[in-house]
Write an enzyme that holds these catalytic residues in place. Structure first.
Site, short mmCIF file in Angstrom:
data_model
loop_
_atom_site.label_atom_id
_atom_site.label_comp_id
_atom_site.label_asym_id
_atom_site.label_seq_id
_atom_site.Cartn_x
_atom_site.Cartn_y
_atom_site.Cartn_z
N GLY A 125 17.75 117.13 26.36
CA GLY A 125 15.97 115.97 25.78
C GLY A 125 15.14 117.50 25.56
N LEU B 11 22.19 111.16 22.75
CA LEU B 11 20.87 112.28 22.24
C LEU B 11 21.48 113.16 23.18
CD1 LEU B 11 18.06 112.71 21.08
CD2 LEU B 11 17.73 113.18 23.85
N ASP B 12 22.21 114.55 22.06
CA ASP B 12 22.44 115.88 22.13
C ASP B 12 24.06 116.45 23.53
OD1 ASP B 12 19.87 117.17 21.96
OD2 ASP B 12 19.26 116.17 23.23
N GLU B 13 24.77 114.41 22.70
CA GLU B 13 25.92 114.43 23.52
C GLU B 13 27.09 114.89 22.23
OE1 GLU B 13 26.90 114.01 26.91
OE2 GLU B 13 25.21 114.06 27.87
#
Lengths: 284, 284, 284, 284
Positions: free
Chosen positions: B201, B227-229
């Site tokens: 994040g 998100l960011d995964e």
């Protein structure tokens, strides 16, 4: 376990991979890992390591090798099968410093280093009790300038007696004679306490300190007649600064020496290192 | 050049390597590099990347693919040939910070990044002049909360117009909508300014400073809805200490972000990255 | 040796360094090393560590501290003198895995870790013989869900009995109670087998494997009530790839855990670590 | 900004820190950072760098230096004040390769390198347009074997004309004459494309490839008459393997050269580097 490694080097030419993979497929081998490398894709040298599982391997060894010889001849390969159940017999040479020896014994005890550490040989008696706690025979063979040859004869006799496959110089502070080395070709691994080719020879940490380097290192290599010039297996480094004197470098360097040597030895034991002239191909 | 890469993934089973290498051998292909990986040697998934040279490749493309289809069907493979002469078309998305953009442009100019950088898209006008110095079209598309959808439509139109194969988010500080992402599956590469999964994040450097970590990092990954995964392609780190405040971390982190993103993009362009579920297999 | 360290933290303000260095100069102390750090140069917090040599120190201890109290009061310092001859008494807590324990024992034996390792406490009997070979008392205290409190009482009694200054959790796989922790403030050092704050909690290697990270790490920190949230002393990392399964990560991670914990413990023993809220200042 | 650095080196002796910190305290200076180092705590050499803020510094410069001279004389110090508002004037020497030049220009543009890059000098015309885009004058001075002296005279004239404080050899592939070097003592910074002292001299990547090293590096150092033997400021390394040929090493090495040189230059500009004989003390 029914696991083996096939190691190949030969002139690069079309059809090698096809021939080898067909061969293993027809034998019902399950390829676990396969690595290859060509020095120059068009007409250079080709290196290959295949790790495979073949049920009931022990009984088929001979037949397998006989059958593979045809492919080996066709492509004029240097080849060998290394069977995982043929645990390599290892000798460790030490002087007084114990950190590299201890790392090897420890990784061996933890099962990370698959070898039969058959004997430890030292020119000093100091580490005897430590070694014997691990249940490994320890031989103290004094090395003097005048009787170096004699000492080496005793050492070689031990290597023969214990049927040693690989000797590891774990900070063994003696230079071996060409006779000794040539009797153990590509079978002696050394750890040099510098980032070779920087600081070849004696007292590398002192010289690193004098030169004011900002990084020190260690190098594990096969031993050849040329001091510190043998094929490099592994290297690693450590950041230092002006605060560190030569003693600090020695102390800090020990951790790099330990891990570099242990990695190099493990790769040798797993038949991951192929030597070509003065260099290595490491499939890891 | 007559160079191509064959990419394969399928259920692991005996005979794959033999079939593929026979196929290439019969076509007269010269294998330059070959990598393979099985998640679980006995009955898992198999991934392979073969780089080969085949004279007069361009003319044989179609025939080759038709013929390979038989093997592909036999082993139920996902497979594709990627031809080195089909240079990938790339779009770069940026906001205001230029370091990742500049690294890509620079490596591209030096010939280290083989792509056709067709367009740069930004939600700010600032970097326009810089980009245009490189002879690359620059589009400023304002992104506002209320008109995000409109902006994305314009962006997608550009991707279509320029026939973009891969989009790189070079510190593009906007979150893309699921619609946008699903229209570009496995074709968007992001750089996140932390060592994921730490500091998912916003404001990772501020949070790294707050947590008092001794190492910071950057992560390049494919963009997915989470998100960011997305699947991680590459990561790297940098040592810091109590002397560094959040601003210092940002400044120092830029060099890691740059190199991590450039490596990930290069590997993607060379078809070295295979995606499997939420992870990558990187043959480098 | 007549060597001591003076540790100071206080509100930053003009004249601190002048006052302290005058004080030491007047006592005839020879400053060997001096480090300082201000969080925010203008009105923030100030931290200082001075290592000095003072002839006949032992006899002057009391007088020195009495005299310094005036300066301490003037600047409202937290301060303490740590004398090098007051070797810290250390307890090590382990479960079954021996790699962190062995690294500490080994560095201790080599003289790199200056502590009095007074006792090793374990919830399993396995490592008893190993520990006793080093001449260190080993206590096996079973920890069960129902009788955790009882076990901790026994442990605390041992800490008291052996006058322990610092406890090291060398892969001790139990969570300590708030009661236990609050009785040993800033005196328990843990090694967590991940790069915190990534993978807080159980099974970090399995989760690192699941996430597909390209780098794994280890973190040594002071233990607080918040699991894996205590002030970080040291971290380090190791590059991995898709070839490594969770077991490989565990095996490879051991070497990072060992070295990170050993460094953190050494710095604590040399009074190089100052804690400020949830972070550390490490003068190394 | 009212910020300055005081740099000191002298024989180690009691009272130095007390004297200096009292002096600054009495002037109302706020110490932002202070670092010191003694080669041998008992009777060796002492180095110190103090960064401080003093309101209205510009007007007090002269008075400050006059007053400090008393302390300097008392302890027989080498000392100097470096004022942050006296931006150092820098010349960059390049040949054809642009990566080190670009990194410096880029970090300079980003504000990470606080210098006045006054001029770029090259023995080739190629990089002229690039440099001029940054608004920096570019001089092409041909260097031939026969007219090397003439060329150096032109270069020295430029250094004088632009009042250059420090010259950076950003992969400038020419050896400077002893005359040139002695006219710029401790003011020329070079980047050597190897991990010194390994591979002194020409073609280090080719020789690294020949030797089969597993790690390559770069070294930034002050230039002295002895080729590649000057005091080392910074070094860094990169892991390579048998797959990389000499061309790959060159390409990969560029990123290490860039970052090592940029760090060394930044530290020089911030007066963090003290030279002592053939070594550096770097307070970073």
């Amino acid at each position: 376990k029914d696991r083996a490694r096939l190691l190949i080097s030969c002139k690069d030419q079309p059809g090698i991979v096809a021939a080898v993979s067909n061969f293993l497929y027809e034998y019902g081998a399950n390829i676990v890992q396969s690595d290859q490398y060509s020095i120059d894709p068009e007409g250079g040298l080709f290196f290959m390591r295949i790790e495979f599982i073949l049920p009931d391997l022990k009984r088929q060894e001979e037949k397998l090798e006989e059958a593979f010889a045809a492919i080996g001849n066709q492509f004029r390969m240097d080849w060998r099968f290394a069977y995982a159940y043929d645990i390599k017999k290892m000798a460790i040479f030490v002087s007084r410093e114990d950190h590299c020896l201890m790392e090897l014994l420890w990784q061996w005890q933890a099962g990370d280093l698959v070898a039969d550490i058959a004997v430890v040989i030292s020119n000093h008696p100091d580490l005897g009790p430590t070694v014997e706690q691990f249940g490994i025979p320890f031989y103290h063979i004094t090395v003097t300038k005048d009787a170096k040859n004699e000492a080496e004869q005793k050492q070689l006799k031990l290597l023969e007696e214990y049927e040693i496959d690989v000797s590891v110089l774990a900070r063994y502070m003696q230079i071996l004679s060409p006779t000794f080395i040539s009797s153990q070709p590509e079978r002696i691994i050394n750890i040099h306490h510098s980032f070779l080719p920087a600081f070849v020879g004696a007292k590398p940490y002192e010289r690193a300190y004098e030169r004011g380097v900002k990084i020190i290192g260690a190098t594990s290599h096969y031993v050849t007649d040329d001091l510190d010039e043998g094929p490099i297996i592994e290297q690693d480094v450590l950041r230092v600064n002006h605060n560190h004197n030569a003693e600090d470098l020695k102390r800090l360097g020990r951790s790099v020496e330990r891990s570099v040597l242990a990695r190099a030895v493990a790769w040798h034991l797993e038949d991951r290192v192929l030597i070509h002239k003065s260099k290595t191909v490491v499939f890891n």
